[in-house]
Design an enzyme around this catalytic site. Sequence first.
Site, short mmCIF file in Angstrom:
data_model
loop_
_atom_site.label_atom_id
_atom_site.label_comp_id
_atom_site.label_asym_id
_atom_site.label_seq_id
_atom_site.Cartn_x
_atom_site.Cartn_y
_atom_site.Cartn_z
N GLY A 136 1.83 2.30 10.74
CA GLY A 136 2.80 3.39 10.61
C GLY A 136 3.45 3.79 11.92
O GLY A 136 4.08 4.84 12.00
N SER B 201 2.75 -2.15 10.46
CA SER B 201 4.19 -2.24 10.77
C SER B 201 4.78 -3.62 10.50
O SER B 201 5.62 -4.11 11.26
CB SER B 201 4.46 -1.78 12.20
OG SER B 201 4.08 -0.42 12.36
N GLU C 62 -6.05 -4.84 10.31
CA GLU C 62 -5.03 -3.83 10.57
C GLU C 62 -5.37 -3.07 11.85
O GLU C 62 -6.18 -2.12 11.82
CB GLU C 62 -4.96 -2.82 9.41
CG GLU C 62 -4.55 -3.44 8.09
CD GLU C 62 -3.90 -2.41 7.17
OE1 GLU C 62 -2.77 -2.65 6.75
OE2 GLU C 62 -4.51 -1.36 6.91
N GLU D 298 -7.17 4.91 7.43
CA GLU D 298 -6.94 6.33 7.10
C GLU D 298 -8.13 6.91 6.34
O GLU D 298 -8.46 8.08 6.49
CB GLU D 298 -5.62 6.46 6.30
CG GLU D 298 -4.42 6.27 7.22
CD GLU D 298 -3.19 5.69 6.57
OE1 GLU D 298 -3.07 5.74 5.32
OE2 GLU D 298 -2.33 5.17 7.32
N HIS E 215 -9.74 1.32 4.44
CA HIS E 215 -8.50 1.52 5.18
C HIS E 215 -8.76 2.49 6.34
O HIS E 215 -9.53 3.43 6.19
CB HIS E 215 -7.41 2.06 4.25
CG HIS E 215 -6.07 2.07 4.91
ND1 HIS E 215 -5.68 3.05 5.78
CD2 HIS E 215 -5.04 1.18 4.85
CE1 HIS E 215 -4.46 2.77 6.23
NE2 HIS E 215 -4.05 1.64 5.68
N ASN F 144 0.88 -1.16 0.00
CA ASN F 144 0.00 0.00 0.00
C ASN F 144 0.92 1.21 0.00
O ASN F 144 1.45 1.59 1.04
CB ASN F 144 -0.88 -0.03 1.26
CG ASN F 144 -1.71 1.24 1.42
OD1 ASN F 144 -1.76 2.07 0.52
ND2 ASN F 144 -2.34 1.40 2.58
N TRP F 145 1.12 1.77 -1.19
CA TRP F 145 2.08 2.88 -1.32
C TRP F 145 1.59 4.15 -0.65
O TRP F 145 2.36 5.09 -0.46
CB TRP F 145 2.38 3.17 -2.80
CG TRP F 145 3.20 2.11 -3.48
CD1 TRP F 145 3.60 0.90 -2.98
CD2 TRP F 145 3.72 2.19 -4.82
NE1 TRP F 145 4.33 0.23 -3.92
CE2 TRP F 145 4.43 0.99 -5.06
CE3 TRP F 145 3.65 3.14 -5.85
CZ2 TRP F 145 5.07 0.72 -6.28
CZ3 TRP F 145 4.29 2.88 -7.05
CH2 TRP F 145 5.00 1.68 -7.26
N LYS F 146 0.30 4.23 -0.34
CA LYS F 146 -0.30 5.47 0.18
C LYS F 146 0.05 6.64 -0.76
O LYS F 146 0.19 6.43 -1.95
CB LYS F 146 0.15 5.71 1.62
CG LYS F 146 -0.09 4.46 2.49
CD LYS F 146 -0.02 4.70 3.95
CE LYS F 146 -0.28 3.38 4.68
NZ LYS F 146 -0.31 3.52 6.11
N GLY G 246 2.54 -1.13 4.33
CA GLY G 246 2.65 0.29 4.03
C GLY G 246 4.10 0.69 3.84
O GLY G 246 4.70 0.47 2.79
N GLY G 247 4.69 1.27 4.88
CA GLY G 247 6.05 1.82 4.80
C GLY G 247 7.06 0.89 4.15
O GLY G 247 7.84 1.32 3.28
P1 PGA Z 1 2.39 0.24 7.70
O1 PGA Z 1 0.98 0.49 6.99
O2 PGA Z 1 2.94 -1.06 7.17
O3 PGA Z 1 3.23 1.43 7.31
O4 PGA Z 1 2.12 0.17 9.17
C1 PGA Z 1 0.08 -0.56 6.75
C2 PGA Z 1 -1.16 -0.03 6.09
O5 PGA Z 1 -1.56 1.09 6.40
O6 PGA Z 1 -1.77 -0.71 5.25
#
Ligand code: PGA
Length: 251
Positions: A173, A212, A167, A97, A95, A9-11, A233-234
Amino acid sequence: MRKKLVAGNWKMHGNLAENNDLLNAIISGVTELRSESVAVCVPYPFIPSVQDKLKKTNIAWGAQNVSQYDKGAYTGEVSTTMLNDFGCSYVIVGHSERRTLFGEDSKIVAEKYVAVQKAGLTPILCVGETLEQREAGTTEQVIGEQLNAVIALAGVDSLSKAVIAYEPVWAIGTGKTATPQQAQDIHSFIRSGIATQNASVAENLTIQYGGSVKANNAIELFAMPDIDGGLIGGASLIASDFIAICHAMQN
Ligand code: PGA
């Protein structure tokens, strides 16, 4: 045997030059993965170039959001049919966010899930509790409600064409990962809840863990019986980490 999936998930990250380098590295890093699946969910403007890059590879691509509407006067929105035009396989829906920063409630998430499936795409449905909810002991109730909103609108059988991503919001994050046992407990809760309504759908459902996931914790997490890969994500922006996480599916 159910499918394992690691999805990046590149965001809201990337640019054409960086994406090119990242994808070149990932393509050569995951070529020998066969039964496990790898995907990247990228910002809308990059989808055509990502399609171009990945169309002859074993890596799928998708979006991080989509409109619940088919078409019309919805300024700034993107429809599922537009994503279909660019060969997307997956769309992340719900998600945390989107739920917290953009006010998407469970009804909107369920409508998006339905729209994605109607277009023949696979939703990656995110569920998860906040830290306050976990500390208040309401984790299962929160996740149950998030899932039930979708099941009420789309039916439990629809989950045979979906992926769920558990999640925990407190792990996204933050560098604070759920322990493999904490994650397993919730994955098992999700699978057993669905099994009461349809055992074979539950058994075959891919349930990813997200929050994470890093190269150094993926093997332990993915070794748990109900964890079928991850939403990353990251670490999906760092080629060597993402490749290591993809390989962790094989252990
Ligand atoms: P993260 O994000 O791996 O940076 O914690 C995961 C996500 O939001 O899908």
